[in-house]
Write an enzyme that holds these catalytic residues in place. Structure first.
Site, PDB file in Angstrom:
ATOM      1  N   GLU A 160     -25.679  79.258  75.596  1.00 51.77           N
ATOM      2  CA  GLU A 160     -25.665  80.239  77.446  1.00 51.77           C
ATOM      3  C   GLU A 160     -23.735  80.252  77.760  1.00 51.77           C
ATOM      4  O   GLU A 160     -24.368  79.490  79.001  1.00 51.77           O
ATOM      5  CB  GLU A 160     -26.908  79.734  78.108  1.00 51.77           C
ATOM      6  CG  GLU A 160     -27.952  80.721  77.851  1.00 51.77           C
ATOM      7  CD  GLU A 160     -29.207  80.689  78.741  1.00 51.77           C
ATOM      8  OE1 GLU A 160     -28.852  80.754  79.635  1.00 51.77           O
ATOM      9  OE2 GLU A 160     -30.173  81.755  78.600  1.00 51.77           O
ATOM     10  N   GLU A 277     -33.497  83.212  72.612  1.00 51.85           N
ATOM     11  CA  GLU A 277     -34.644  83.024  73.217  1.00 51.85           C
ATOM     12  C   GLU A 277     -34.637  84.474  74.189  1.00 51.85           C
ATOM     13  O   GLU A 277     -34.003  85.296  74.470  1.00 51.85           O
ATOM     14  CB  GLU A 277     -33.437  82.234  74.364  1.00 51.85           C
ATOM     15  CG  GLU A 277     -33.218  80.771  74.406  1.00 51.85           C
ATOM     16  CD  GLU A 277     -33.510  79.767  75.159  1.00 51.85           C
ATOM     17  OE1 GLU A 277     -33.691  80.631  77.163  1.00 51.85           O
ATOM     18  OE2 GLU A 277     -32.432  79.483  75.466  1.00 51.85           O
TER      19      GLU A 277
END
Length: 521
Positions: A160, A277
């Site tokens: 991320e 995810e």
């Protein structure tokens, strides 16, 4: 209500994208018994192929070690914990999906960290030293586990970087440099290793095309495109917990397909897409994860996600997870399919039900998925009550799924003859707000933060699906091929996910038996 007529011929194949990868807390947790016990149960009843977690290069795993003693200075790599983690994974039949991060303190350019366990999110102070760490790690893994084995372990660059909490200042240009340096190093170790990114947070639209165009210019290899998806809104904090709003049920599937739509005809639209995810909430302390609603909400995502991406990784397989600290209660809203001490949550059963489906897809709907195993003739029906988001939660207390199921025999005849009929054995497993729901039982117990042994045993019992079974007649078919059908009407409770397994019956009852003579019959 007329039944949905399920066709006898398959309309497609159920992909294994839903269990290609599963998430985990930081990798060092794999050294603990509770973690390994949970993973063993998950692998036995679900069987994921790969596992991905943070912290490969965190100092708790202690791979990168520097020294300056008695006139000797340099770097030594320690594989002590890493080998134990990988060994444990492989022994349980699951392969690593390697996420490269976070930054070892001795390599970091700054002190900014994330999580209770302080993962350093700053770029390397020395890219040559970072590349050496990547090279040494991959080379060691190949030496220990074999080149052909490690080639099956995808390598993802960071986590991320589109968020300033995970990558200093969310600096896109600096991440692109990190990606280029790392991807080239991976390929220098072995050109057949799979490397990819950018592992962005949900809906990072402004990163997809820039990443694609940058790698065009730089020539950095990209074997797969990775990103994340969650369905909740901003966090509303309470002590040791979080509440959030929920997007509509179609939100996750929309997010799954978003990068390919935005990439258009770019080459990265056609490489494998991995969601490394996904879940309803991105918080590890949101009680929605413990509920039957969570399972019902995610059911259509598992049923249809494989049509959009090559894998989507549930975050995470168990509640051994410490990003916001050590959990303070056995149920605390953790991401896991299992709590600490291996209590199964409703979403665990959704995955276990998926694992019992057949490969042939006969029908899909907003509330059902019907599959068949062509070898045995077994039909499996996954059904759920559609669960809406925050703005459309006016769900009825019950929901009905009504199907007309074709029963094709696996014996030499094409189907049950219309003149003879026959019967099938139906086996139904149910999970809802009450059935198969240890979270509800725990609430009714008074929410014991650390259950006694007796309470744990009761919770284990409460966590198992409710099972019913019956014999259903096969009605002669009207079609020219003479395929018989059964009428399957399923009344679902609120937030229910149910699995019905339908097996052809070969009656082997001896002629001398008379059940009417059994006392009590």
């Amino acid at each position: 209500m007329n039944p949905v007529v399920v066709p006898a011929a398959p309309i497609g194949t159920l992909t294994d994208a839903w269990r290609k990868v599963v998430g985990t807390g930081q990798m060092v947790l794999a050294l603990r018994r509770d973690y390994q016990d949970s993973l063993a149960i998950v692998q036995e009843q679900i069987g994921f192929e790969h596992i991905r977690g943070h912290g490969l290069f965190h100092d708790w795993l202690a791979i990168h070690r520097t020294y300056d003693v008695a006139g000797f200075a340099g770097t030594r790599y320690s594989w002590t914990y890493l080998d134990q983690v990988i060994d444990a994974y492989l022994e349980l039949g699951i392969k690593p999906f390697l996420e490269l991060g976070f930054m070892p303190k001795d390599l970091a350019s700054g002190e900014q960290t994330i999580f209770w366990w302080e993962g350093n999110i700053t770029p390397p102070a020395d890219y040559a030293a970072w590349n050496a760490l990547v090279r040494a790690t991959l080379t060691h893994l190949i030496d220990r586990y074999g080149r052909e084995e490690v080639r099956q372990w995808p390598v993802e660059v960071w986590n991320e970087p589109s968020l300033p909490t995970f990558w200093q200042d969310a600096d896109m240009a600096e991440y692109f440099r990190l990606y280029d340096e790392t991807a080239r190093t991976v390929k220098e170790v072995d050109a057949d290793l799979l490397v990819g990114g950018p592992a962005t947070a949900p809906q990072a639209d402004d990163w997809y095309l820039p990443f694609a165009e940058h790698t065009d210019r730089s020539g950095a290899p990209v074997d797969f495109f990775s990103f994340h998806a969650y369905a909740t809104g901003p966090a509303q904090h309470v002590p040791f917990g979080t509440y959030q709003t929920m997007h509509g049920q179609g939100s996750l599937l929309e997010q799954f397909g978003r990068p390919r739509r935005l990439l258009g005809d770019h080459r990265l639209a056609s490489v494998p897409h991995h969601i490394t995810e996904f879940n309803t909430s991105y918080r590890p302390d949101n009680p929605v994860h413990d509920t039957a609603y969570n399972a019902a909400y995610l059911a259509p995502t598992l049923a249809g996600g494989g049509d959009l991406v090559d894998s989507f990784s549930y975050w995470t397989f168990c509640d051994m997870f410490e990003e916001v600290g050590v959990p303070t209660a056995i149920f605390h809203g953790g991401f896991g399919l299992l709590t600490h001490r291996q209590i199964k949550k409703p979403t665990f059963h959704l995955y276990a039900f998926m694992a019992r489906l057949g490969p042939q897809v006969l029908a899909r709907g907003a509330d059902h998925l019907v599959t068949r195993d062509s070898t045995t003739g077994r039909i499996a029906v996954l059904a759920w009550q559609p669960a809406g988001g925050t703005d459309d939660l006016a769900e009825p207390a019950a929901h009905t799924v009504h199907l007309s199921i074709p029963m094709v025999s696996t014996r030499p005849q094409a189907a049950y003859p219309t003149t003879r009929g026959g019967s099938v054995y139906c086996h139904r497993s149910r999970v809802n707000n009450e059935a198969g729901n240890a979270f509800t039982a725990w609430q009714q117990m008074g929410r014991p933060v650390s259950p006694t042994n007796r309470q744990l045993e009761l919770l284990y019992d409460a966590a198992e699906p409710t099972v019913t079974h019956w014999a259903a007649p096969v009605e002669p078919g009207d079609s020219p091929d003479g395929i018989g059908r059964i009428d399957l009407r399923l009344d679902l409770a609120q937030h229910e996910v149910t699995l019905v397994e339908i097996d052809p019956v070969r009656d082997e009852t001896p002629p001398w038996l008379d059940d009417s003579r059994i006392i009590g019959r």
